[in-house]
Design an enzyme around this catalytic site. Structure first.
Site, PDB file in Angstrom:
ATOM      1  N   GLU A   1       0.823  -1.211   0.000  1.00  0.00           N
ATOM      2  CA  GLU A   1       0.000   0.000   0.000  1.00  0.00           C
ATOM      3  C   GLU A   1       0.861   1.267   0.000  1.00  0.00           C
ATOM      4  O   GLU A   1       0.534   2.249  -0.671  1.00  0.00           O
ATOM      5  CB  GLU A   1      -0.962  -0.006   1.197  1.00  0.00           C
ATOM      6  CG  GLU A   1      -1.999  -1.128   1.175  1.00  0.00           C
ATOM      7  CD  GLU A   1      -2.789  -1.233  -0.127  1.00  0.00           C
ATOM      8  OE1 GLU A   1      -2.914  -0.226  -0.849  1.00  0.00           O
ATOM      9  OE2 GLU A   1      -3.266  -2.344  -0.433  1.00  0.00           O
ATOM     10  N   CYS A  46       1.560  -4.784 -10.363  1.00  0.00           N
ATOM     11  CA  CYS A  46       2.592  -5.375 -11.223  1.00  0.00           C
ATOM     12  C   CYS A  46       2.146  -6.774 -11.649  1.00  0.00           C
ATOM     13  O   CYS A  46       1.551  -7.510 -10.862  1.00  0.00           O
ATOM     14  CB  CYS A  46       3.905  -5.440 -10.435  1.00  0.00           C
ATOM     15  SG  CYS A  46       5.254  -6.193 -11.352  1.00  0.00           S
ATOM     16  N   HIS A  52       1.836   2.089  -3.411  1.00  0.00           N
ATOM     17  CA  HIS A  52       0.821   2.846  -4.163  1.00  0.00           C
ATOM     18  C   HIS A  52       0.937   4.341  -3.871  1.00  0.00           C
ATOM     19  O   HIS A  52       0.755   5.165  -4.763  1.00  0.00           O
ATOM     20  CB  HIS A  52      -0.588   2.375  -3.779  1.00  0.00           C
ATOM     21  CG  HIS A  52      -0.992   1.083  -4.423  1.00  0.00           C
ATOM     22  ND1 HIS A  52      -0.827   0.820  -5.764  1.00  0.00           N
ATOM     23  CD2 HIS A  52      -1.595  -0.029  -3.894  1.00  0.00           C
ATOM     24  CE1 HIS A  52      -1.295  -0.388  -6.039  1.00  0.00           C
ATOM     25  NE2 HIS A  52      -1.768  -0.926  -4.921  1.00  0.00           N
ATOM     26  N   CYS A  64       6.351 -10.138  -7.362  1.00  0.00           N
ATOM     27  CA  CYS A  64       6.579  -8.749  -6.931  1.00  0.00           C
ATOM     28  C   CYS A  64       5.566  -8.364  -5.844  1.00  0.00           C
ATOM     29  O   CYS A  64       4.392  -8.740  -5.911  1.00  0.00           O
ATOM     30  CB  CYS A  64       6.442  -7.812  -8.133  1.00  0.00           C
ATOM     31  SG  CYS A  64       6.573  -6.064  -7.693  1.00  0.00           S
ATOM     32  N   CYS A  98       9.864  -5.995  -7.622  1.00  0.00           N
ATOM     33  CA  CYS A  98      10.626  -6.526  -8.742  1.00  0.00           C
ATOM     34  C   CYS A  98      11.572  -5.416  -9.223  1.00  0.00           C
ATOM     35  O   CYS A  98      11.475  -4.262  -8.793  1.00  0.00           O
ATOM     36  CB  CYS A  98       9.695  -6.980  -9.877  1.00  0.00           C
ATOM     37  SG  CYS A  98       8.858  -5.631 -10.714  1.00  0.00           S
TER      38      CYS A  98
END
Lengths: 181, 321
Positions: free
Chosen positions: A135, A145, A138, A150, A169
């Protein structure tokens, strides 16, 4: 926990209602190590009844995020709220967490991360930390992804959460670095 | 004392009576079980009667379109083979199972007409009424990103399905994805019995608020039954899309050819996953990027997200442009 002395921006970990301060500190430690920002643990919301939806018996996470972002203290870079209440957004059955994309606030719910009584505390903590990093990603403008390993991969179930790693990733790592700089 | 053949037949019959519903076989175009296993669970009526030693059914218990049955009937006519009916007539009267019990369309019942099915009122009643009123037996259901995909069902890219019933009828309906996407229809515009459905052509329609949508038929065939329950209450399809929510029963003499054009279970699973990805992209284009984790899409996605365009949705997913 407060290692925010000075004028550096910090990430605020904000337990909601009676959520454990001790657990919040542990989550804060992990998030602080990961992102490299100082961490402050401070409750911003005493209750979230304003977001309760009686039809669904769940809390609307988007409303909580709006409230949280309006309460951000000075120098607070991001807010990570933690609750044990069940969260939702209208088109989904539930959410483990929600964030303001490229915004300031995000929230994680432990409600559905600890459904198995035989699960070890460490396993539950691992899930909470994964969701917290997801989160917060974000809030640094990272999208979902397609890479299943990831940490920014979109998980529909706990199996998905357990399957993904606790790292970005290489592509998301680059995007995160750009966003943080 | 029973002979080994009788034991085998009795076991096979018992296997088939595990469920008392009609049509509880999982028919697949590609044989997955060995022929020996199939003889246990799907013995041909010629084998079950004892007229031949070994033969499993590979035609959905639809003797009317079975090449093997036609060839055997010819041998009987030539005097080279005992018929399955005569084989059964050699049994004690209470062991003379109805042919619909032997083909697992009916719980065990004794034939009262000496295997003269053409004059049997039960045969007529089963074909005309009973078989269409019975829902398909429960299959194992897989879930793909929140959407159900049952095993043994064949899918069409317009989000419809087809499943083979014992006796050779094909049931069709809308899939879980379409029903969750479009929500409960206010009305289903369903054709009458006897109407011919053509694969890839609009077969029926649904109405939601002021919106209409054509649905492509997954198969060719003539409608032999319409699900009146679903016609009167379209919500039945939403609550049980692969059971009580079937829409039509269709007859087609070339079942294998018809279903070959559809997706089998593995293909359906992969395709459904891709369709969910497309839907999520569409949702993000309307509602903005999703910054959440966890959860699956709630039923009635169209109703929950007013920004979604009905025509675009149905064109993209029902392929009805």
């Amino acid at each position: 926990m407060d290692n925010t002395k000075g004028k550096l921006p910090f990430i605020l970990v904000s337990p909601i209602e009676k959520f454990s301060i001790e657990l919040s500190v542990k989550i804060g430690d992990a998030v602080g190590d990961f992102f490299g920002y100082p961490i402050k643990v401070l409750p911003l919301l005493q209750e979230i009844d304003f977001a309760f939806n009686s039809d669904r018996d769940q809390y609307h996470s988007t409303l909580i995020l709006e409230k949280l972002s309006s309460l951000a203290p000075e120098r607070c870079l991001k807010i990570l709220a933690i609750t044990d209440k069940d969260l939702f957004i209208p088109i989904l059955t539930h959410v483990y967490g929600e964030a303001q994309l490229n915004g300031i606030a995000c929230i994680v719910s432990t409600n559905r991360l600890n459904t198995d009584l035989q699960l070890s505390k460490n396993k539950v903590l691992e899930r909470i930390i994964k969701e917290s990093i997801h989160e917060l990603g974000h809030t640094f403008n990272l999208r979902h992804c397609k890479d299943h390993s990831c940490i920014m991969h979109y998980c529909r179930s706990l199996e998905d959460v357990d399957l993904k790693s606790n790292n970005y990733c290489r592509y998301c790592e680059v995007l995160l670095s750009d966003a943080m700089n | 004392m029973r002979t080994q053949r009788e034991e085998t037949t009795a076991q096979a019959v018992e296997n088939r009576y595990n469920s008392t519903t009609l049509g509880n076989q999982v028919w697949k175009l590609k044989q997955e079980k060995s022929d020996k296993e199939d003889q246990q669970v799907k013995p041909c009526i010629w084998m079950a009667s004892g007229a031949v030693a070994k033969k499993s059914c590979n035609n959905f218990f639809d003797c009317t379109s079975c090449k093997y049955d036609a060839a055997m009937e010819q041998k009987v006519a030539d005097g080279k083979q005992i018929s399955w009916q005569d084989s059964m007539r050699r049994r004690e009267s209470m062991e003379r199972l109805c042919r619909h019990s032997m083909t697992m369309r009916m719980v065990p019942r004794v034939c009262a007409y000496n295997y003269n099915c053409s004059s049997c009122d039960f045969d007529q009643y089963l074909e005309d009424v009973l078989s269409h009123r019975t829902k398909h037996a429960a299959f194992a259901i897989d879930n793909v990103k929140g959407f159900n995909v049952p095993q043994g069902y064949y899918f069409h890219s317009g989000h419809t399905w087809a499943v083979i019933e014992n006796g050779g009828h094909i049931k069709v309906g809308l899939d879980d994805f379409a029903l969750k996407l479009l929500g409960k229809a206010d009305a289903l515009d369903m054709p009458m019995i006897g109407v011919e459905l053509n694969r890839n052509m609009p077969g029926w329609g649904l109405k939601r608020r002021d919106n209409l949508a054509d649905v492509l038929s997954p198969v060719d065939g003539v409608i032999v039954q319409v699900n009146e329950k679903a016609r009167r209450n379209p919500g039945v399809a939403n609550s049980d899309p692969y059971g009580d929510g079937w829409l039509f029963s269709v007859h087609n003499s070339d079942i294998k050819g018809t279903l070959k054009a559809l997706m089998d279970h593995d293909e359906s699973m992969a395709w459904t996953g891709e369709e969910v990805n497309r839907l999520e992209e569409m949702i993000e284009s309307v509602a903005g990027p999703m910054a959440t984790d966890g959860g699956i899409l709630l039923p009635d996605i169209y109703g929950n997200l007013p920004g979604l365009d009905w025509k675009q949705l149905t064109r993209l997913f029902l392929k009805n442009s």
